[in-house]
Design a protein around this motif. Structure first.
Motif, PDB file in Angstrom:
ATOM      1  N   ILE A 105       5.653 -67.510 -33.587  1.00 37.10           N
ATOM      2  CA  ILE A 105       6.868 -68.112 -34.161  1.00 37.10           C
ATOM      3  C   ILE A 105       8.099 -67.334 -33.724  1.00 37.10           C
ATOM      4  O   ILE A 105       9.106 -67.906 -33.299  1.00 37.10           O
ATOM      5  N   TRP A 106       8.045 -65.996 -33.819  1.00 36.93           N
ATOM      6  CA  TRP A 106       9.198 -65.187 -33.421  1.00 36.93           C
ATOM      7  C   TRP A 106       9.443 -65.266 -31.918  1.00 36.93           C
ATOM      8  O   TRP A 106      10.599 -65.299 -31.474  1.00 36.93           O
ATOM      9  N   ALA A 107       8.385 -65.309 -31.112  1.00 36.89           N
ATOM     10  CA  ALA A 107       8.557 -65.437 -29.660  1.00 36.89           C
ATOM     11  C   ALA A 107       9.185 -66.785 -29.324  1.00 36.89           C
ATOM     12  O   ALA A 107      10.094 -66.861 -28.487  1.00 36.89           O
ATOM     13  N   ASN A 108       8.737 -67.849 -29.973  1.00 35.89           N
ATOM     14  CA  ASN A 108       9.301 -69.179 -29.743  1.00 35.89           C
ATOM     15  C   ASN A 108      10.775 -69.198 -30.131  1.00 35.89           C
ATOM     16  O   ASN A 108      11.614 -69.721 -29.403  1.00 35.89           O
ATOM     17  N   SER A 110      12.898 -66.623 -30.346  1.00 38.53           N
ATOM     18  CA  SER A 110      13.723 -65.792 -29.470  1.00 38.53           C
ATOM     19  C   SER A 110      13.805 -66.342 -28.055  1.00 38.53           C
ATOM     20  O   SER A 110      14.785 -66.086 -27.348  1.00 38.53           O
ATOM     21  N   ASP A 111      12.813 -67.132 -27.628  1.00 38.16           N
ATOM     22  CA  ASP A 111      12.881 -67.762 -26.304  1.00 38.16           C
ATOM     23  C   ASP A 111      13.983 -68.816 -26.226  1.00 38.16           C
ATOM     24  O   ASP A 111      14.440 -69.166 -25.146  1.00 38.16           O
ATOM     25  N   GLY A 117      23.201 -60.848 -18.476  1.00 41.47           N
ATOM     26  CA  GLY A 117      24.006 -59.652 -18.272  1.00 41.47           C
ATOM     27  C   GLY A 117      23.260 -58.385 -18.626  1.00 41.47           C
ATOM     28  O   GLY A 117      22.088 -58.394 -19.013  1.00 41.47           O
ATOM     29  N   ASP A 118      24.004 -57.287 -18.507  1.00 41.13           N
ATOM     30  CA  ASP A 118      23.421 -55.960 -18.716  1.00 41.13           C
ATOM     31  C   ASP A 118      22.922 -55.724 -20.128  1.00 41.13           C
ATOM     32  O   ASP A 118      22.037 -54.920 -20.357  1.00 41.13           O
ATOM     33  N   TRP A 119      23.506 -56.416 -21.104  1.00 41.74           N
ATOM     34  CA  TRP A 119      23.196 -56.153 -22.502  1.00 41.74           C
ATOM     35  C   TRP A 119      22.191 -57.137 -23.083  1.00 41.74           C
ATOM     36  O   TRP A 119      22.023 -57.212 -24.290  1.00 41.74           O
ATOM     37  N   HIS A 120      21.502 -57.890 -22.226  1.00 38.04           N
ATOM     38  CA  HIS A 120      20.572 -58.914 -22.679  1.00 38.04           C
ATOM     39  C   HIS A 120      19.586 -58.398 -23.718  1.00 38.04           C
ATOM     40  O   HIS A 120      19.434 -58.970 -24.799  1.00 38.04           O
ATOM     41  N   ASP A 121      18.884 -57.308 -23.410  1.00 31.04           N
ATOM     42  CA  ASP A 121      17.847 -56.802 -24.327  1.00 31.04           C
ATOM     43  C   ASP A 121      18.447 -56.339 -25.653  1.00 31.04           C
ATOM     44  O   ASP A 121      17.899 -56.622 -26.715  1.00 31.04           O
ATOM     45  N   ARG A 125      17.685 -58.069 -29.358  1.00 33.09           N
ATOM     46  CA  ARG A 125      17.168 -57.313 -30.494  1.00 33.09           C
ATOM     47  C   ARG A 125      18.103 -57.437 -31.697  1.00 33.09           C
ATOM     48  O   ARG A 125      17.665 -57.550 -32.829  1.00 33.09           O
ATOM     49  N   SER A 126      19.415 -57.420 -31.449  1.00 31.96           N
ATOM     50  CA  SER A 126      20.375 -57.552 -32.545  1.00 31.96           C
ATOM     51  C   SER A 126      20.263 -58.917 -33.205  1.00 31.96           C
ATOM     52  O   SER A 126      20.311 -59.032 -34.438  1.00 31.96           O
ATOM     53  N   VAL A 127      20.112 -59.956 -32.409  1.00 27.61           N
ATOM     54  CA  VAL A 127      19.979 -61.311 -32.955  1.00 27.61           C
ATOM     55  C   VAL A 127      18.698 -61.428 -33.774  1.00 27.61           C
ATOM     56  O   VAL A 127      18.688 -62.022 -34.852  1.00 27.61           O
ATOM     57  N   LEU A 128      17.610 -60.847 -33.289  1.00 28.40           N
ATOM     58  CA  LEU A 128      16.353 -60.868 -34.049  1.00 28.40           C
ATOM     59  C   LEU A 128      16.514 -60.133 -35.382  1.00 28.40           C
ATOM     60  O   LEU A 128      16.033 -60.592 -36.413  1.00 28.40           O
ATOM     61  N   MET A 129      17.215 -59.000 -35.359  1.00 28.72           N
ATOM     62  CA  MET A 129      17.424 -58.251 -36.600  1.00 28.72           C
ATOM     63  C   MET A 129      18.267 -59.068 -37.579  1.00 28.72           C
ATOM     64  O   MET A 129      17.968 -59.138 -38.766  1.00 28.72           O
TER      65      MET A 129
END
Length: 167
Positions: A105-108, A110-111, A117-121, A125-129
């Protein structure tokens, strides 16, 4: 729940589930039921669910066990609880499948998020939090994301950790 996957070699492990005493106001005890042993403290019932072949040793106030994890092996240790209602003791396989569903569910979710850009990761992570802070049924923010940030640049947070300064 904890899922232990053996990657290589052998690793001996010990585990323990022991409820606290509610600041010395209550005492947990183990109670045998028709479906297995349950730990009780006040109106809280706790059940320990383990993979097939994992032994559980019970005392009056705790559940313990040990195992050796080998390459390719998977073990599940789950804790289920209920307050003031009957406790459903799940199988370790059901708990393991529940973790897989949660990951999917979380992978779906976040996909579906797009960021380049450089700050993708870091942004992902911030959006998931932030998603974790939202109460799903109402959409209300459950807690402030900045709860432990210092009030001023260079100030200390409640845990005494100095904040990073901007350069």
């Amino acid at each position: 729940m904890r899922r232990i996957d053996g990657v290589e070699g052998e690793v001996p492990m010990r585990w323990r589930v022991a409820p606290g005493t509610c600041l010395n106001t209550a005492s947990p005890w183990a109670r045998q039921t028709l479906h297995g042993t349950v730990l009780r403290i006040r109106d809280l019932s706790l059940g320990v669910c383990v993979s097939e072949g994992m032994a559980v040793d019970w005392t009056d106030q705790a559940a313990t066990g040990q195992l050796t994890v080998t390459a390719g092996a998977r073990h599940v240790l789950g804790l289920v609880a209920s307050r003031g209602e009957p406790l459903m003791l799940s199988s370790a396989d059901d708990i393991d499948a529940g973790l897989d569903r949660t990951v999917d569910i979380w992978a779906n979710w976040s996909d579906q998020f797009e960021c380049t850009g450089d700050w993708h990761d870091a942004v992902r992570r911030s959006v998931l939090m932030l998603k974790l802070l939202i109460h799903n049924p109402t959409g209300a923010i459950a807690v402030a994301a900045t709860t432990s940030l210092p009030e001023r640049l260079g100030g200390d947070n409640p845990f005494g950790v100095a904040a990073l300064r901007n350069s």
